[in-house]
Design an enzyme around this catalytic site. Structure first.
Site, mmCIF file in Angstrom:
data_model
loop_
_atom_site.group_PDB
_atom_site.id
_atom_site.type_symbol
_atom_site.label_atom_id
_atom_site.label_comp_id
_atom_site.label_asym_id
_atom_site.label_seq_id
_atom_site.Cartn_x
_atom_site.Cartn_y
_atom_site.Cartn_z
ATOM 1 C CG ASN A 12 33.906 22.187 18.996
ATOM 2 O OD1 ASN A 12 33.401 23.014 18.250
ATOM 3 N ND2 ASN A 12 34.871 21.364 18.605
ATOM 4 N NE ARG A 19 31.262 19.219 21.632
ATOM 5 C CZ ARG A 19 32.442 18.962 22.096
ATOM 6 N NH1 ARG A 19 32.877 19.549 23.196
ATOM 7 N NH2 ARG A 19 33.224 18.137 21.474
ATOM 8 C CB ALA A 78 39.123 18.012 19.496
ATOM 9 C CG HIS A 101 38.872 14.632 29.205
ATOM 10 N ND1 HIS A 101 39.098 15.446 28.122
ATOM 11 C CD2 HIS A 101 40.083 14.157 29.587
ATOM 12 C CE1 HIS A 101 40.390 15.438 27.842
ATOM 13 N NE2 HIS A 101 41.010 14.664 28.719
ATOM 14 N NE ARG A 108 32.890 10.275 23.661
ATOM 15 C CZ ARG A 108 32.887 11.572 23.350
ATOM 16 N NH1 ARG A 108 33.329 12.457 24.235
ATOM 17 N NH2 ARG A 108 32.438 11.971 22.174
HETATM 18 C C1 DQA Z 1 36.157 16.190 25.965
HETATM 19 C C2 DQA Z 1 36.435 14.847 25.299
HETATM 20 C C3 DQA Z 1 37.159 15.044 23.970
HETATM 21 O O1 DQA Z 1 37.435 13.790 23.368
HETATM 22 C C4 DQA Z 1 36.290 15.843 23.021
HETATM 23 O O2 DQA Z 1 36.988 16.093 21.815
HETATM 24 C C5 DQA Z 1 35.794 17.109 23.636
HETATM 25 C C6 DQA Z 1 35.393 17.123 25.039
HETATM 26 C C7 DQA Z 1 35.308 16.049 27.265
HETATM 27 O O3 DQA Z 1 35.257 17.009 28.006
HETATM 28 O O4 DQA Z 1 34.713 14.998 27.511
HETATM 29 O O5 DQA Z 1 35.622 18.116 22.937
HETATM 30 O O6 DQA Z 1 37.386 16.779 26.325
#
Ligand code: DQA
Length: 142
Positions: A12, A19, A78, A101, A108
């Site tokens: 993603n 997104r 994820a 991240h 979160r």
């Molecule tokens: C992420 C944080 C993850 O929890 C989430 O599933 C993502 C993006 C971030 O870059 O903040 O897809 O890795």
């Protein structure tokens, strides 16, 4: 010798810009790639950038990195919170790794509080947006 860094982005992250912009910002994945490439050009670092939505593909790319890179910067997205396979692949190749991240995962949901990759990574950078990637690359290249 020029340092060789591999940047890996998980599922993603190709949807950046579209997104959940309140969480991940409005800049796109291709802007992220451009930013990483220009940082590496300016700093004399060799970089390859990879993104996949598939866990096994990420495992393959980590295995193929064996002996070829000085460091891995990985945002497993994820898969951070689920993938023992990605953790094991990093341990198998033994390449220095920084986990990145974009969002501050610590603030979160509870299901984001576990990081398997974090058990191997020597450093985790979270909540600094796209800058986290260049910080991680700079750390590994110094
Ligand atoms: C992420 C944080 C993850 O929890 C989430 O599933 C993502 C993006 C971030 O870059 O903040 O897809 O890795």
């Amino acid at each position: 010798m020029m340092k060789k860094i591999l940047v890996i982005n998980g599922p993603n992250l190709n949807m950046l810009g579209i997104r959940e912009p309140d969480i991940y910002g409005k800049k796109t994945y291709s802007e992220l790639v451009k930013m990483i490439n220009s940082y590496c050009d300016e700093n004399g670092i060799s970089v390859d950038i990879y993104q996949s939505n598939h866990e096994g593909d990420i495992v393959d790319v980590i295995q193929q990195a064996y002996g070829k890179y000085d460091g891995i910067v990985i945002n497993p997205a994820a898969y951070t919170h689920t993938s023992v396979a990605i953790l094991d692949a990093l341990k198998a190749v033994g390449i220095r790794t920084v986990e990145v991240h974009i969002s501050d995962v610590s603030a979160r949901e509870s299901f984001r509080q576990i990081s398997y990759v974090g058990l191997y990574a020597e450093k985790t950078i979270a909540g600094r947006g796209f800058d986290g990637y260049t910080e991680a690359i700079g750390y590994l290249a110094k």
